[in-house]
Design an enzyme around this catalytic site. Structure first.
Site, PDB file in Angstrom:
ATOM      1  N   ARG A   1      47.341  30.311  38.206  1.00 31.88           N
ATOM      2  CA  ARG A   1      46.942  31.422  37.342  1.00 31.88           C
ATOM      3  C   ARG A   1      47.890  31.613  36.173  1.00 31.88           C
ATOM      4  O   ARG A   1      47.628  32.452  35.307  1.00 31.88           O
ATOM      5  CB  ARG A   1      46.955  32.708  38.158  1.00 31.88           C
ATOM      6  CG  ARG A   1      45.619  33.267  38.569  1.00 31.88           C
ATOM      7  CD  ARG A   1      45.923  34.486  39.406  1.00 31.88           C
ATOM      8  NE  ARG A   1      44.859  35.430  39.527  1.00 31.88           N
ATOM      9  CZ  ARG A   1      44.037  35.513  40.573  1.00 31.88           C
ATOM     10  NH1 ARG A   1      44.111  34.631  41.533  1.00 31.88           N
ATOM     11  NH2 ARG A   1      43.158  36.474  40.635  1.00 31.88           N
TER      12      ARG A   1
ATOM     13  N   LYS B   1      33.658  33.827  42.248  1.00 30.36           N
ATOM     14  CA  LYS B   1      34.416  32.665  42.727  1.00 30.36           C
ATOM     15  C   LYS B   1      34.430  32.570  44.252  1.00 30.36           C
ATOM     16  O   LYS B   1      34.192  31.514  44.807  1.00 30.36           O
ATOM     17  CB  LYS B   1      35.876  32.748  42.256  1.00 30.36           C
ATOM     18  CG  LYS B   1      36.122  32.183  40.892  1.00 30.36           C
ATOM     19  CD  LYS B   1      37.571  32.442  40.510  1.00 30.36           C
ATOM     20  CE  LYS B   1      37.814  33.920  40.603  1.00 30.36           C
ATOM     21  NZ  LYS B   1      39.131  34.415  40.466  1.00 30.36           N
TER      22      LYS B   1
ATOM     23  N   ARG C   1      42.874  44.115  35.950  1.00 31.40           N
ATOM     24  CA  ARG C   1      42.796  42.706  36.351  1.00 31.40           C
ATOM     25  C   ARG C   1      42.069  41.859  35.325  1.00 31.40           C
ATOM     26  O   ARG C   1      42.407  40.697  35.111  1.00 31.40           O
ATOM     27  CB  ARG C   1      42.133  42.582  37.723  1.00 31.40           C
ATOM     28  CG  ARG C   1      43.157  42.653  38.847  1.00 31.40           C
ATOM     29  CD  ARG C   1      42.555  43.174  40.137  1.00 31.40           C
ATOM     30  NE  ARG C   1      41.470  42.380  40.629  1.00 31.40           N
ATOM     31  CZ  ARG C   1      40.318  42.872  41.135  1.00 31.40           C
ATOM     32  NH1 ARG C   1      40.128  44.161  41.190  1.00 31.40           N
ATOM     33  NH2 ARG C   1      39.389  42.069  41.572  1.00 31.40           N
TER      34      ARG C   1
ATOM     35  N   ARG D   1      38.005  47.359  48.782  1.00 27.62           N
ATOM     36  CA  ARG D   1      39.262  46.699  48.439  1.00 27.62           C
ATOM     37  C   ARG D   1      40.134  47.626  47.614  1.00 27.62           C
ATOM     38  O   ARG D   1      39.665  48.245  46.667  1.00 27.62           O
ATOM     39  CB  ARG D   1      38.975  45.415  47.633  1.00 27.62           C
ATOM     40  CG  ARG D   1      39.139  44.160  48.456  1.00 27.62           C
ATOM     41  CD  ARG D   1      38.763  42.942  47.676  1.00 27.62           C
ATOM     42  NE  ARG D   1      39.607  42.709  46.494  1.00 27.62           N
ATOM     43  CZ  ARG D   1      39.630  41.558  45.839  1.00 27.62           C
ATOM     44  NH1 ARG D   1      38.888  40.558  46.249  1.00 27.62           N
ATOM     45  NH2 ARG D   1      40.393  41.409  44.790  1.00 27.62           N
TER      46      ARG D   1
ATOM     47  N   ARG E   1      31.133  46.006  44.790  1.00 27.62           N
ATOM     48  CA  ARG E   1      31.963  45.470  45.874  1.00 27.62           C
ATOM     49  C   ARG E   1      32.944  46.545  46.376  1.00 27.62           C
ATOM     50  O   ARG E   1      33.215  46.639  47.559  1.00 27.62           O
ATOM     51  CB  ARG E   1      32.736  44.238  45.389  1.00 27.62           C
ATOM     52  CG  ARG E   1      33.549  43.589  46.502  1.00 27.62           C
ATOM     53  CD  ARG E   1      34.174  42.290  46.061  1.00 27.62           C
ATOM     54  NE  ARG E   1      35.344  42.497  45.225  1.00 27.62           N
ATOM     55  CZ  ARG E   1      36.025  41.513  44.644  1.00 27.62           C
ATOM     56  NH1 ARG E   1      35.632  40.267  44.793  1.00 27.62           N
ATOM     57  NH2 ARG E   1      37.082  41.777  43.914  1.00 27.62           N
TER      58      ARG E   1
HETATM   59  P1  ADP Z   1      40.322  38.636  41.751  1.00 28.90           P
HETATM   60  O1  ADP Z   1      39.012  39.153  42.228  1.00 28.90           O
HETATM   61  O2  ADP Z   1      41.074  39.652  40.952  1.00 28.90           O
HETATM   62  O3  ADP Z   1      40.236  37.303  41.109  1.00 28.90           O
HETATM   63  P2  ADP Z   1      41.932  37.494  43.945  1.00 28.90           P
HETATM   64  O4  ADP Z   1      41.445  37.738  45.312  1.00 28.90           O
HETATM   65  O5  ADP Z   1      41.863  36.116  43.444  1.00 28.90           O
HETATM   66  O6  ADP Z   1      41.180  38.559  43.050  1.00 28.90           O
HETATM   67  O7  ADP Z   1      43.451  37.992  43.822  1.00 28.90           O
HETATM   68  C1  ADP Z   1      43.810  39.299  44.137  1.00 28.90           C
HETATM   69  C2  ADP Z   1      45.243  39.575  43.740  1.00 28.90           C
HETATM   70  O8  ADP Z   1      46.138  38.677  44.443  1.00 28.90           O
HETATM   71  C3  ADP Z   1      45.588  39.359  42.273  1.00 28.90           C
HETATM   72  O9  ADP Z   1      45.232  40.470  41.483  1.00 28.90           O
HETATM   73  C4  ADP Z   1      47.111  39.161  42.372  1.00 28.90           C
HETATM   74  O10 ADP Z   1      47.785  40.363  42.598  1.00 28.90           O
HETATM   75  C5  ADP Z   1      47.260  38.321  43.629  1.00 28.90           C
HETATM   76  N1  ADP Z   1      47.181  36.869  43.328  1.00 28.90           N
HETATM   77  C6  ADP Z   1      46.230  36.007  43.760  1.00 28.90           C
HETATM   78  N2  ADP Z   1      46.445  34.756  43.325  1.00 28.90           N
HETATM   79  C7  ADP Z   1      47.587  34.810  42.573  1.00 28.90           C
HETATM   80  C8  ADP Z   1      48.326  33.854  41.816  1.00 28.90           C
HETATM   81  N3  ADP Z   1      47.940  32.552  41.740  1.00 28.90           N
HETATM   82  N4  ADP Z   1      49.446  34.262  41.170  1.00 28.90           N
HETATM   83  C9  ADP Z   1      49.846  35.539  41.239  1.00 28.90           C
HETATM   84  N5  ADP Z   1      49.178  36.492  41.907  1.00 28.90           N
HETATM   85  C10 ADP Z   1      48.065  36.163  42.574  1.00 28.90           C
END
Ligand code: ADP
Length: 202
Positions: free
Chosen positions: A89, A14, A145, A134, A128
């Site tokens: 989400r 994404k 996740r 990370r 990654r």
């Molecule tokens: P991923 O690669 O897991 O999709 P993101 O960078 O989108 O990672 O998000 C990393 C973390 O940030 C999530 O695991 C969560 O803890 C938090 N997070 C991001 N967006 C949201 C959201 N819309 N609602 C709740 N938590 C979020």
């Protein structure tokens, strides 16, 4: 003026595609994950509050995430469109976004779903983790996740499908191939890259 979401499991690519879309469609890429990570890095009050949650791969409470998005969408660059990456989400976030857009007389044009298979995803994320370090890319956090996504977020795709907004794109292949697929799927819906727009009718 293009307002879109990009959804897909962690590791589907994404973030990478979102920055391509930003350039092609002239809209800001608003990633809640990036915003949280930036706050954590800078040890802001929000960052301190969410650090343990994000590191564990759990979702930040809706109230905090909704507030963050409300503020971000009020910024100037989001007035003429945006790509939301990682939001909404949860069902609560979907309702919140609906109300927020409605109160601004706005609506979504498309929801891009990146589809990718589980094994490919785990191997990408492990890579990654080695490259970027990370904190939430440990094998345990990755698996967690994925489960959280399947349970909490994948049902939301159906909501947008029912609204006729879903654009499914195969996320397997190299970055350019996937970017090209997204572009043609959006063009088929009349959503054109900035460079190809006929300004005389805009
Ligand atoms: P991923 O690669 O897991 O999709 P993101 O960078 O989108 O990672 O998000 C990393 C973390 O940030 C999530 O695991 C969560 O803890 C938090 N997070 C991001 N967006 C949201 C959201 N819309 N609602 C709740 N938590 C979020």
């Amino acid at each position: 003026m293009t307002r879109m979401l990009i959804v897909g499991p962690p590791g589907a690519g994404k973030g990478t595609q979102a920055s391509r879309i930003t350039a092609t469609y002239g809209i800001p890429d608003i990633s809640t994950g990036d915003i949280f990570r930036e706050n954590i890095k800078n040890e802001t009050p929000l960052g301190v509050q969410v650090k343990n949650i994000v590191d564990a791969g759990d979702y930040v409470p809706d109230s905090l995430t909704n507030e963050l998005i409300t503020n971000r969408l009020m910024e100037d660059d989001a007035r003429n469109g945006f790509l939301l990456d990682g939001y909404p989400r949860t069902p609560e976030q979907v309702h919140y976004l609906d109300a927020l857009l409605q109160s601004n007389d706005q609506k979504l044009d498309a929801v891009i779903q990146l589809v990718a298979d589980q094994d490919e995803i785990v191997s990408r994320l492990t890579k990654r983790a080695q490259e970027q370090g990370r904190a939430d890319d440990s094998e345990e956090a990755i698996r967690h996740r994925q489960q959280v996504y399947l349970r909490e977020t994948s049902p939301l795709v159906d909501v947008y499908r029912d609204r006729g907004l879903l654009v499914e794109v195969d996320g397997l292949g190299n970055v350019d191939e996937v970017a090209e697929r997204i572009k043609s799927a959006l063009s088929a819906r009349g959503i054109m890259p900035v460079a190809e727009r006929d300004e005389s009718v805009a």
